[in-house]
Design a protein around this motif. Structure first.
Motif, PDB file in Angstrom:
ATOM      1  N   ARG A  66     -39.331 -51.813  33.821  1.00  0.00           N
ATOM      2  CA  ARG A  66     -39.715 -50.340  33.954  1.00  0.00           C
ATOM      3  C   ARG A  66     -39.453 -50.130  35.640  1.00  0.00           C
ATOM      4  O   ARG A  66     -38.858 -49.149  35.966  1.00  0.00           O
ATOM      5  N   LEU A  67     -39.749 -51.313  36.584  1.00  0.00           N
ATOM      6  CA  LEU A  67     -39.552 -50.772  37.829  1.00  0.00           C
ATOM      7  C   LEU A  67     -37.936 -50.719  38.147  1.00  0.00           C
ATOM      8  O   LEU A  67     -37.454 -49.982  38.919  1.00  0.00           O
ATOM      9  N   GLN A  72     -35.610 -50.273  36.227  1.00  0.00           N
ATOM     10  CA  GLN A  72     -34.988 -49.005  35.539  1.00  0.00           C
ATOM     11  C   GLN A  72     -35.315 -47.591  36.570  1.00  0.00           C
ATOM     12  O   GLN A  72     -34.369 -46.718  36.553  1.00  0.00           O
ATOM     13  N   ALA A  73     -36.409 -47.522  37.025  1.00  0.00           N
ATOM     14  CA  ALA A  73     -36.683 -46.328  37.767  1.00  0.00           C
ATOM     15  C   ALA A  73     -36.071 -46.414  39.103  1.00  0.00           C
ATOM     16  O   ALA A  73     -35.617 -45.421  39.632  1.00  0.00           O
ATOM     17  N   GLN A  74     -35.585 -47.657  39.751  1.00  0.00           N
ATOM     18  CA  GLN A  74     -34.682 -47.818  40.739  1.00  0.00           C
ATOM     19  C   GLN A  74     -33.373 -47.403  40.534  1.00  0.00           C
ATOM     20  O   GLN A  74     -32.870 -46.554  41.295  1.00  0.00           O
ATOM     21  N   ASP A  85     -32.674 -44.958  37.968  1.00  0.00           N
ATOM     22  CA  ASP A  85     -32.667 -43.614  38.026  1.00  0.00           C
ATOM     23  C   ASP A  85     -32.658 -42.827  39.181  1.00  0.00           C
ATOM     24  O   ASP A  85     -31.852 -41.962  39.247  1.00  0.00           O
ATOM     25  N   ALA A  86     -33.566 -43.444  40.265  1.00  0.00           N
ATOM     26  CA  ALA A  86     -33.616 -43.004  41.589  1.00  0.00           C
ATOM     27  C   ALA A  86     -32.349 -42.998  42.522  1.00  0.00           C
ATOM     28  O   ALA A  86     -32.092 -41.999  42.857  1.00  0.00           O
ATOM     29  N   LYS A 133     -29.885 -40.380  40.728  1.00  0.00           N
ATOM     30  CA  LYS A 133     -30.358 -38.844  41.107  1.00  0.00           C
ATOM     31  C   LYS A 133     -30.007 -38.731  42.793  1.00  0.00           C
ATOM     32  O   LYS A 133     -29.456 -37.640  42.905  1.00  0.00           O
TER      33      LYS A 133
END
Length: 699
Positions: A643-644, A646-648, A650-651, A654
């Motif tokens: 999850r961490l 994937q969040a990286q 995604d950021a 963006k």
């Protein structure tokens, strides 16, 4: 076939012995002889089966390599690095080929049914091939009889296409025949086409088709044609005989174990379940029963207590995860960069890499004592003492584990109390700025930030206000796969600044090695380090020595300290960096204990509670992964880690979409020399001396 001379370590003679080696890639066998003449006579000294074997090299030695298989480790020495590279790559390719064969055999039906079905289909294909050969032959005769030039040209085009298609079909049937014998070889060796009627295929294809290595050495006297290379009888006999296990005709020659350590009980081998698996077929041990986690009065998980717990109960045995490790090893080659390789979650240590860097200041008193030394010589020796003693504190366990890779923008802060500091000083005075604004001027503070993701660069800074000493550093790691080890090259530089004395001590970092990754991994340091003060001309050359091949101790370190252009060191030191190092002043002959770990208890760092940390601070970022690892729940730890990550991703996506560049918070680039803390103590002292700043403060 590949052959040549190598030296092989034998326990019989306790040394390197010349041997002639022959690598049979098809049989997956490395045979060796006492001489090339003995090889031609078929007098084999011993052999090493390569199925499920693991190749290993030493990054500190460019000529030796090992093969571990069948509960044995074989040691070899080439003439130079190029020769070792040639052997290692050929051995790797052979091992990979036999792993693929095994995966293939697991993915198809039972051998008898598979072999019969494939045999029938090849026979059908050959029958259709015979029909096509006859038709093409008739077409060739008809085109030859055509009188009209235009019609003959058109017919020739059709004939050329037909011949090209015929050649492709012949080639395909040869490959099918190879596949059949590869799936179900005789004694592990492909024997060539078994159907005599297919000999014309080999004969026709020989001028234009380069056959694969599976049939390079194989020839049957019944098959005409020059396509397959003949081999001598002894070598052919050697290839046909593949023993069940590796062996040596000299008892004990191949059972190499270090004389100081004794034979390990957990030497990897086939019986330990280390076989290559199909992609994605990773069998882990069942998740152990959950460990009771510390709780707050409200029943919530006490994450702060988790980070204060240094137990290793979550590690378990590496052999319990043997299939996972073997699956990982099957995807990499010797020398491959591991930066983008995802490592198994169960080998993670419960702290971020940024926090690990902080632990190198676990002896803060040794660091601040540098400024208390009266002479440049003694200050340099104190720098060496602090530097060498920091490494044992930075490793919490004898077992090698991997800290979390920090996410971009992650920050870690902490501070330490120095011996002799008044216990109530924190409540009376705070620094108000710097890395940890709430600590006192008599405490050592630390902050680290992950400033880059590609490459993964960490920058960190430490200071003691009242002692006027600061440390600025940046480092990034480059991992390399070495077979049974993982090498980590630390690229970067640190700078110790004594502000009142105007002295700066630059230093580099050693390489790290995770040894014995298939059993119980352990950490070893290696390489050269230089500590240098330009202002005083003092320089320390430090060598972290990896364990010798035979005998010797682990964790050895030596140090020579010079001044100016003198060639003779005025101070020398040697010992083990994780236990004890002794020093000697060469001019007087006086000896001393530079440091003794048994008399040095690491200071506990003070970290703000997670409830008061920002979202990007290390312990808050990784708290769910840490809790899952402490509870021995590998699946939950892996999910939280993903999850961490994937969040990286995604950021990052963006930022690209919005055309935004990542901006660091506490550190900035320092030209071509790395990174530096934006508001170091030296800059704040200069600013505080400015009259303009004083007037502003008064108003």
């Amino acid at each position: 076939m590949m052959e040549g001379s190598l030296s092989k370590w034998t326990n019989v003679m306790k040394g390197w012995q010349y041997r002639w080696f022959v690598l049979d890639e098809n049989a997956g066998l490395l045979s060796y002889y006492t001489s090339k003449e003995k090889m031609t006579r078929g007098v084999r000294r011993g052999c090493v089966r390569l199925r499920a074997a693991v190749i290993g090299i030493d990054d500190e030695d460019d000529s030796t390599f090992t093969i571990t298989v069948d509960h044995k480790t074989f040691h070899f020495q080439a003439r130079d690095g190029l020769e070792r590279e040639r052997w290692v790559r050929s051995l790797e390719d052979t091992i990979a080929r036999h792993c693929r064969r095994e995966r293939w055999s697991r993915s198809v039906p039972a051998p008898a049914h598979r072999h019969g079905d494939l045999e029938r289909r090849i026979a059908e294909a050959d029958a259709y091939l015979q029909i096509m050969i006859e038709l093409v032959s008739k077409m060739n005769a008809r085109v030859s009889d055509l009188q009209d030039p235009q019609e003959k040209t058109k017919g020739q085009v059709i004939l050329d296409h037909s011949n090209a298609m015929l050649d492709n079909i012949k080639h395909s049937i040869v490959l099918l025949q190879i596949a059949k014998n590869t799936v179900n070889p005789v004694n592990g060796v492909y024997q060539g086409p078994t159907n005599i009627t297919q000999s014309h295929i080999i004969e026709d294809l020989s001028p234009r088709v380069e056959l694969g290595s599976e049939c390079r050495e194989l020839t049957s006297p019944a098959l005409p044609g020059p396509a397959l290379e003949h081999i001598d009888a002894p070598r052919q006999a050697m290839s046909l005989l593949v023993p069940d296990t590796s062996y040596s005709s000299s008892e004990g020659e191949d059972d190499f174990y270090d004389a100081d350590d004794g034979p390990p009980d957990d030497m990897p081998g086939p019986s330990a379940g280390r076989t290559c698996l199909a992609e994605g077929a990773i069998d882990q041990e069942p998740t152990p029963a959950a460990v009771d986690l510390p709780r707050t009065r409200d029943g919530e998980i006490d994450y702060d207590a988790l980070y204060d717990d240094d137990s290793d109960s979550d590690l378990g045995s590496m052999e319990n995860h043997g299939s996972v490790v073997t699956h990982l090893l099957s995807q990499v080659k010797i020398g491959m960069d591991l930066t983008k390789v995802v490592l198994p979650t169960f080998i993670l240590e419960r702290r971020s890499l940024l926090e690990m860097y902080a632990d190198y200041f676990a002896h803060p008193d040794q660091f601040v004592k540098i400024v208390d030394q009266p002479t440049p010589r003694e200050r340099m020796i104190q720098v060496v003492r602090w530097y060498l003693s920091s490494y044992h504190a930075g490793r919490k366990s004898q077992v090698a584990k991997k800290p979390y890779n920090p996410i971009l923008g992650e920050i870690f802060r902490c501070h330490w109390t120095i011996d002799g500091e008044p216990q109530d000083s924190t409540s009376k005075q705070e620094v108000g700025d710097g890395p940890v604004p709430w600590c006192s001027p008599d405490q050592l503070s630390f902050v680290a930030e992950q400033v880059s993701h590609h490459p993964p660069i960490s920058a960190f800074y430490s200071e003691h206000v009242n002692k006027r000493i600061q440390f600025d550093a940046w480092v990034w790691t480059k991992s390399k796969f070495l077979g049974l080890s993982i090498g980590v090259h630390n690229i970067g530089r640190g700078l110790v600044s004594l502000l009142d004395l105007g002295e700066e001590y630059s230093l580099t970092f050693p390489n790290g090695y995770g040894r014995s990754i298939l059993t119980v991994p352990w950490i070893e340091l290696g390489g050269s380090v230089v500590i240098e003060c330009v202002q005083t001309g003092h320089r320390a050359n430090i060598e972290f020595l990896t364990k010798p091949f035979y005998g010797g101790k682990k964790h050895r370190v030596t140090c020579d300290v010079f001044v100016g252009t003198e060639k003779k060191p005025y101070y020398t030191a040697q010992g083990e960096w994780n236990t004890r190092v002794e020093g000697r002043w060469t001019d007087s002959g006086r000896t001393e204990v530079l440091f003794d770990v048994s008399n040095m208890k690491p200071k506990k760092k003070r970290v703000a509670p997670i409830s008061r940390q920002n979202s990007g601070e290390s312990r808050r970022v990784w708290r769910h992964v840490t809790a899952a690892l402490r509870a021995a729940d590998t699946d939950a730890a892996t999910s939280a880690k993903r999850r961490l990550e994937q969040a990286q991703r995604d950021a990052a996506k963006k930022r690209i979409d919005d055309n935004h560049k990542w901006e660091t918070q506490l550190f900035k680039p320092k030209g071509d020399e790395g990174w530096e803390y934006i508001t170091p103590l030296s800059k704040r002292i200069e600013t505080s001396k400015s009259p303009k700043r004083q007037d502003t403060a008064t108003r």
